[in-house]
Enzyme design. Structure first.
Site: not given
Length: 386
Positions: A166, A332-334
């Site tokens: 993540v 992923s979060h980004a």
């Protein structure tokens, strides 16, 4: 004042805890835990009372005396409009009531971090934030990752805790499940793994093999469909496996569709190719960023080129025209935040920071995963801006 996780509701316990409570009540495998409610944050003025710390100490045995995960659960996160993915803090490997209290304070403070404030501004969220904190047994994962549901199911995974996936610290293994079968699989690099609070290198043999079997992928996909049915829509689900047991760690609505992989892409020997992370086309000068020390060099309209993007970097997303990374996954979060904000992104170009020159004009196609230098002579570029 503490709330058992099974009793969590959105207004008292925030989005993350409330959804996990629904899953727990429906019989899904969710680690036990409790919630420090929004009322504690609103009354605390930055501190925890001695009475609340005593209550935490008395409640911890019901969760387990091992390591804990202390996670934010703000009322404004994990909604159909905005995930706030990675914008608030999580503290892993916590033990005992004193460490839990410190971790709760850390989560509270993160509501006013630069990244969280900038995220709310970009989302035009003018509400005063309120935050609960979720305390759960830490699952010591053999493998962990994320899956997105939809017509097909996309999974990404790596060894150890899901933090590496993540937070974009690895390029994970990935699969697409269509119907009841694996339709596509791609081997990631998986150079590191995170276990509790320790980061270590992965042995080459484990880098070179998939971290899940197809049977495990199908089991995860079946569970994902059941969760999406219960929650009435496509879901972004974090999970972990210990031995043969699957645990569900989070589920939230998918706020932005994943890029559609092009059926065929014109060959371009001049272009670098990575994973399409967020659709769109942008052109601008490449800005090679190795860490926060370089943030001051970034100007509006630059193309951010970096090894990976930690969630703390997302304030730059309000400045730059596009993002290019050397590692990281689509889930992923980004990458999620880039898609929410309509920022073109190309991920996992292994040599991006050396193949692209600082200040060089580049074109980023987040729909095809292509990054192209535009008529650039490296001899004509002066020293980087400082």
């Amino acid at each position: 004042m503490l709330i058992d996780l099974a009793d969590a509701e959105p207004t008292t316990s925030g989005g993350k805890a409330a959804v996990l409570a629904r899953l727990l009540r429906a019989g899904f495998p969710v680690p036990p835990g409790f919630v420090v409610p929004t009322a504690a944050y609103e009354q605390a003025d930055g501190g925890l009372s001695a009475e609340l710390i005593d209550e935490i100490a008395q409640t911890l045995p019901r969760v387990g005396n091992g390591c804990l995960a202390v996670r934010s659960s703000a009322t404004s996160e994990d909604t159909a409009r905005a995930t706030a993915a990675g914008q608030h803090d999580t503290v892993l490997g916590v033990r005992g009531s004193d460490q839990v209290a410190d971790a709760v304070r850390t989560c509270w403070a993160s509501v006013w971090s630069e990244r969280a404030v900038e995220y709310r501004r970009r989302q035009r969220d003018t509400r005063s934030p309120a935050i609960a904190v979720l305390v759960q047994r830490l699952v010591d994962a053999d493998v962990a990752g994320v899956m997105f549901t939809g017509d097909d199911i996309r999974l990404e995974a790596s060894w150890g805790l899901g933090e590496s996936v993540v937070s974009g610290h690895v390029t994970p293994d990935s699969w697409v499940v269509s119907g009841g079968a694996v339709a596509h699989r791609a081997l990631g690099t998986k150079k590191i793994r995170i276990d509790r609070t320790v980061t270590r290198e992965v042995e080459q043999a484990d880098r070179d093999r998939f971290c899940l079997t197809d049977h495990e992928v199908i089991r995860l996909a079946q569970l994902a469909r059941q969760i999406a049915d219960l929650l009435d829509g496509p879901q972004d689900i974090e999970w972990a496996i210990v031995g043969s047991r699957i645990w569900i760690l989070q589920s939230r609505p998918v706020t932005s569709a994943l890029p559609i992989a092009p059926a065929a892409v014109d060959e371009d020997s001049e272009a670098l190719t990575g994973t399409p992370g967020s659709p769109g086309l942008a052109t601008g000068p490449a800005r090679i960023v190795h860490g926060p020390v370089d943030f001051a060099r970034v100007r509006p309209g630059d193309v951010l080129v970096c090894r990976t993007t930690d969630p703390a970097w997302t304030p730059l997303f309000g400045v730059v025209a596009a993002v290019v990374t050397e590692i990281g996954g689509l889930l992923s979060h980004a990458a999620i935040v880039a898609r929410e904000q309509g920022l073109p992104a190309v991920l996992a170009i292994p040599d991006a920071t050396t193949a692209l020159y600082d200040s060089a004009p580049v074109r980023v196609d987040g729909s095809t995963g292509k990054v192209t230098l535009l008529g650039f002579d490296p001899r004509a570029v002066g020293p980087p801006r400082i």
